[in-house]
Design an enzyme around this catalytic site. Sequence first.
Site, PDB file in Angstrom:
ATOM      1  N   THR A 228      33.230  45.636  50.512  1.00 15.93           N
ATOM      2  CA  THR A 228      33.720  46.893  51.080  1.00 15.93           C
ATOM      3  C   THR A 228      34.754  46.629  52.167  1.00 15.93           C
ATOM      4  O   THR A 228      35.819  47.266  52.207  1.00 15.93           O
ATOM      5  CB  THR A 228      32.556  47.709  51.663  1.00 15.93           C
ATOM      6  OG1 THR A 228      31.666  48.076  50.606  1.00 15.93           O
ATOM      7  CG2 THR A 228      33.057  48.959  52.355  1.00 15.93           C
TER       8      THR A 228
ATOM      9  N   GLY B 191      42.461  50.045  48.448  1.00 10.11           N
ATOM     10  CA  GLY B 191      43.046  51.261  47.882  1.00 10.11           C
ATOM     11  C   GLY B 191      42.575  52.575  48.449  1.00 10.11           C
ATOM     12  O   GLY B 191      43.374  53.401  48.879  1.00 10.11           O
TER      13      GLY B 191
ATOM     14  N   GLU C 249      46.578  57.208  42.031  1.00 13.56           N
ATOM     15  CA  GLU C 249      46.384  55.867  41.486  1.00 13.56           C
ATOM     16  C   GLU C 249      46.248  55.942  39.969  1.00 13.56           C
ATOM     17  O   GLU C 249      46.142  57.021  39.386  1.00 13.56           O
ATOM     18  CB  GLU C 249      45.160  55.191  42.126  1.00 13.56           C
ATOM     19  CG  GLU C 249      45.367  54.894  43.605  1.00 13.56           C
ATOM     20  CD  GLU C 249      44.288  54.008  44.193  1.00 13.56           C
ATOM     21  OE1 GLU C 249      43.478  53.450  43.420  1.00 13.56           O
ATOM     22  OE2 GLU C 249      44.248  53.863  45.432  1.00 13.56           O
TER      23      GLU C 249
ATOM     24  N   ASP D 160      24.400  37.148  43.997  1.00 13.32           N
ATOM     25  CA  ASP D 160      23.072  36.739  44.460  1.00 13.32           C
ATOM     26  C   ASP D 160      21.966  37.716  44.050  1.00 13.32           C
ATOM     27  O   ASP D 160      20.907  37.310  43.560  1.00 13.32           O
ATOM     28  CB  ASP D 160      23.069  36.595  45.985  1.00 13.32           C
ATOM     29  CG  ASP D 160      24.160  35.664  46.480  1.00 13.32           C
ATOM     30  OD1 ASP D 160      24.522  34.727  45.742  1.00 13.32           O
ATOM     31  OD2 ASP D 160      24.660  35.887  47.594  1.00 13.32           O
TER      32      ASP D 160
ATOM     33  N   HIS E 114      41.916  42.868  38.014  1.00 15.17           N
ATOM     34  CA  HIS E 114      42.945  43.698  38.634  1.00 15.17           C
ATOM     35  C   HIS E 114      44.315  43.176  38.206  1.00 15.17           C
ATOM     36  O   HIS E 114      44.548  41.966  38.193  1.00 15.17           O
ATOM     37  CB  HIS E 114      42.824  43.660  40.159  1.00 15.17           C
ATOM     38  CG  HIS E 114      43.530  44.792  40.840  1.00 15.17           C
ATOM     39  ND1 HIS E 114      44.901  44.837  40.943  1.00 15.17           N
ATOM     40  CD2 HIS E 114      43.066  45.924  41.425  1.00 15.17           C
ATOM     41  CE1 HIS E 114      45.247  45.949  41.572  1.00 15.17           C
ATOM     42  NE2 HIS E 114      44.153  46.633  41.871  1.00 15.17           N
TER      43      HIS E 114
ATOM     44  N   ARG F 118      43.371  50.087  34.384  1.00 15.21           N
ATOM     45  CA  ARG F 118      43.559  48.713  34.853  1.00 15.21           C
ATOM     46  C   ARG F 118      43.445  47.678  33.739  1.00 15.21           C
ATOM     47  O   ARG F 118      44.182  46.687  33.727  1.00 15.21           O
ATOM     48  CB  ARG F 118      42.516  48.397  35.938  1.00 15.21           C
ATOM     49  CG  ARG F 118      42.853  48.984  37.284  1.00 15.21           C
ATOM     50  CD  ARG F 118      41.789  48.642  38.294  1.00 15.21           C
ATOM     51  NE  ARG F 118      42.157  49.156  39.611  1.00 15.21           N
ATOM     52  CZ  ARG F 118      41.332  49.157  40.651  1.00 15.21           C
ATOM     53  NH1 ARG F 118      40.105  48.676  40.525  1.00 15.21           N
ATOM     54  NH2 ARG F 118      41.727  49.632  41.809  1.00 15.21           N
TER      55      ARG F 118
ATOM     56  N   HIS G 279      38.186  41.104  39.573  1.00 13.81           N
ATOM     57  CA  HIS G 279      38.118  42.115  40.621  1.00 13.81           C
ATOM     58  C   HIS G 279      36.775  42.825  40.713  1.00 13.81           C
ATOM     59  O   HIS G 279      36.257  43.022  41.815  1.00 13.81           O
ATOM     60  CB  HIS G 279      39.224  43.141  40.372  1.00 13.81           C
ATOM     61  CG  HIS G 279      39.376  44.173  41.446  1.00 13.81           C
ATOM     62  ND1 HIS G 279      39.654  43.841  42.759  1.00 13.81           N
ATOM     63  CD2 HIS G 279      39.294  45.529  41.413  1.00 13.81           C
ATOM     64  CE1 HIS G 279      39.734  44.945  43.489  1.00 13.81           C
ATOM     65  NE2 HIS G 279      39.509  45.979  42.698  1.00 13.81           N
TER      66      HIS G 279
ATOM     67  N   GLU H 235      27.984  47.431  43.320  1.00 16.60           N
ATOM     68  CA  GLU H 235      28.522  46.625  42.228  1.00 16.60           C
ATOM     69  C   GLU H 235      27.469  45.801  41.516  1.00 16.60           C
ATOM     70  O   GLU H 235      27.623  45.477  40.337  1.00 16.60           O
ATOM     71  CB  GLU H 235      29.632  45.714  42.751  1.00 16.60           C
ATOM     72  CG  GLU H 235      30.432  45.047  41.649  1.00 16.60           C
ATOM     73  CD  GLU H 235      31.633  44.251  42.152  1.00 16.60           C
ATOM     74  OE1 GLU H 235      32.214  43.502  41.363  1.00 16.60           O
ATOM     75  OE2 GLU H 235      31.968  44.390  43.355  1.00 16.60           O
TER      76      GLU H 235
ATOM     77  N   ARG I 192      36.305  50.255  35.123  1.00 12.70           N
ATOM     78  CA  ARG I 192      36.165  51.163  36.259  1.00 12.70           C
ATOM     79  C   ARG I 192      37.475  51.869  36.569  1.00 12.70           C
ATOM     80  O   ARG I 192      38.538  51.257  36.590  1.00 12.70           O
ATOM     81  CB  ARG I 192      35.690  50.384  37.493  1.00 12.70           C
ATOM     82  CG  ARG I 192      35.628  51.239  38.747  1.00 12.70           C
ATOM     83  CD  ARG I 192      35.029  50.502  39.907  1.00 12.70           C
ATOM     84  NE  ARG I 192      35.832  49.400  40.388  1.00 12.70           N
ATOM     85  CZ  ARG I 192      36.900  49.518  41.167  1.00 12.70           C
ATOM     86  NH1 ARG I 192      37.329  50.730  41.517  1.00 12.70           N
ATOM     87  NH2 ARG I 192      37.545  48.457  41.591  1.00 12.70           N
TER      88      ARG I 192
END
Length: 733
Positions: free
Chosen positions: A61, A66, A132, A231, A252, A296, A363, A387, A398
């Site tokens: 984060t 963007g 975007e 993790d 990306h 993307r 990404h 995520e 996404r």
Amino acid sequence: MIVVVGAGIAGLCAALAAAGDSRLGSEGLSAGGRASIPKNGTYRQQEVLLVCKDKFVESNTYHAQGGVATAIFNDDSPALHATDTMAAGHGLCDRTAVDILTDEGARRVRELIGDGWHVDRDGEGHVLRGLEAAHCRSRVVHAGGDATGKVLELDVSAMVRENPNITVLEHAFLNDVLVRDGHVTGVRLAVRDAQDGVETRVVDTDRVVLATGGAGRLFPYTTNPAVATGDGLAAAIRAGAQVADLEFYQFHPTALAIGEHFLVSEAVRGEGAVLLDEHGRRFMADIDPKAELAPRDVVARANFRTMQAQGGKPIMLDVSPMGKENPDLAEFLRHRFPTIDVYTRSLGFDWSKEPIPVAPAAHYWMGGIRTDLFGRASIPGLYAAGECARTGVQGANRLASNSLLEGMVYGYRAGLAAANDTDGTVWQPQDFDNSAIENMPVCQQPMLLHMPDATTQPNVAQSLVWDRARIEDVMWKHVGVIRDGDSLSQGVRELGEALSMANAADSADMSKTIAQPTAYAERIIMWENRNLLTAERVALNFAQRMCGIATMTAAFVKAADEAVETTDYRTPRTYACTRIVDTRKTTPGLRPFEKYAVTCGGGHNHRYGLSDAVMVKDNHLAALAEQGIDMAGAIRHIREQVGHTTHIEVEVDRLEQIKAALEGGADTIMLDNFSLEDTCKGVDLIAGNAIVEASGNMTLERIPQVAATGVDVISVGALTHSVSSIDLGLDWN
């Protein structure tokens, strides 16, 4: 006490919700979906331990540029936002999950702005917004120009610090989620001590929320920070939780091709920047109607293929078109994209005057721990958000700037559920068929993946344990932007061996014979590598098989098509080209996926289930013959039973049987193990009065010859039973 692992926006919102912080959630929840949450008047307030691997604010984060996509403006709506999200996800998003995301997302954004999130505003105080890729509206809210994640992280983390019910534990690595009798009982942490060593600490709890982010560090070229090593996902896999959609990784399109692969935000193209090849030609307009603002995955693949065609040279990102509306382009870039501007200039580029080199980079991971719509995982007491979770909102790709929004919405929901669920609450996940693809074959039953353990590598030496660079190299080579079945299979084999060695090195017995690092940072790297291998191996086992089936099917289809193009047929044909179809020979539990993979390769499904058609085989005919019923009579009897809408296929193994099959009214006649000469004769005898199918011993080398005989369909069992399947098993309990 509730343990939340991870301090990105998903973990922060989960902690606030579990602690009963009234500053979040005042606009309520959206309705919809199977899952629900108990509520008796007010939500409960719980003590929360927020665990961070690094310092408090270090997360994906914090590095997000963007913005946050949100339908809070008058010309927009959550429904429009949902439509864009579904389209970007290629129909594989869960519609209910998406509707919750876009509706509740607008609510959470308004609440956070009201609570002091410092979003960018114009001179009159109105919230600014940007456009975007793949959005039909300008709906992306940003903060600090291109430092949205940093501002959001700092503002919301301040809310967390102010809440007396939340305790923050920094520099604590999640080793494992502990499970006893099928229920979460705690977490095992590796905590940095005062001497920079490692202290093992077990925290007893029956509620754990994983918000540990993605695993971009699987790849050498990534926009993710160093903490993104999968993790939580790996710990969930070891604990036995269900995971889904791990094959979907987003690259990306525009990370700087030099330096640290610094992300050049989608918003730059949203403001008008274009992509150029080595000759200065703009190429995206030839690939997609939306050009640089295509989804993307489309832009990333186009960039990658263009780079391959020009010998690996990077794509150039040209911002000069912005100058039409911004005469002082350098000043505009400094104000709108301050972080990118500083970084590019530090590398010696003046991007207001010259294009900058960019390339695709790993990404975002769409898949993760499978959850219901309140973040519950398949193990009671385990929750996931952000995520590391698979909520169903991202699908196969996404939509730009939906990740922070998902963290807000589903982090909050997971925290609420963890605090308010009663003992015995179980998850209620959405079915996998809740997508926009009609009649998509799905399998609701999970597969059990047998992971390699220490016993498979009894004599491993420390020098053989893979380092991060080797993991990254294999991942980029075999599981990168563009993949195929053979390459994925090779990746599975290599990474499987690497994981077994990593597990061996970490086992209690091996730790006595292998020198173990003592410093916290060194131990963390060792465990991170193991986590990266664990998470990606699960994805690869599934993806390599499905991709292998599609690749093999495509080869068979190509061979048949080439034969058809050069053949002058003597008899009428049902289809323009000879169809390649699968058979019933599929892997138990994988039938829906394997049949879908066949269609992805250009093939067709023979029968999905027994109810799709009637298949009359030689053993059936032999049994009927003993009762005095011939083939034609048998077919007519079947027709009386099933009606005229059900397809009847008859298997014949001799030319003499074809006349009876036609007299009975068979829809398809399968020529089973016929020679090429007899196949030609069979096609002539049938003469377009039924679909002609050839079957038996169909190798790739034989396909052109068989297709040239004029058959309509060739069934190939090898498509689904001869693609290697590694370490796949089933748990039928």
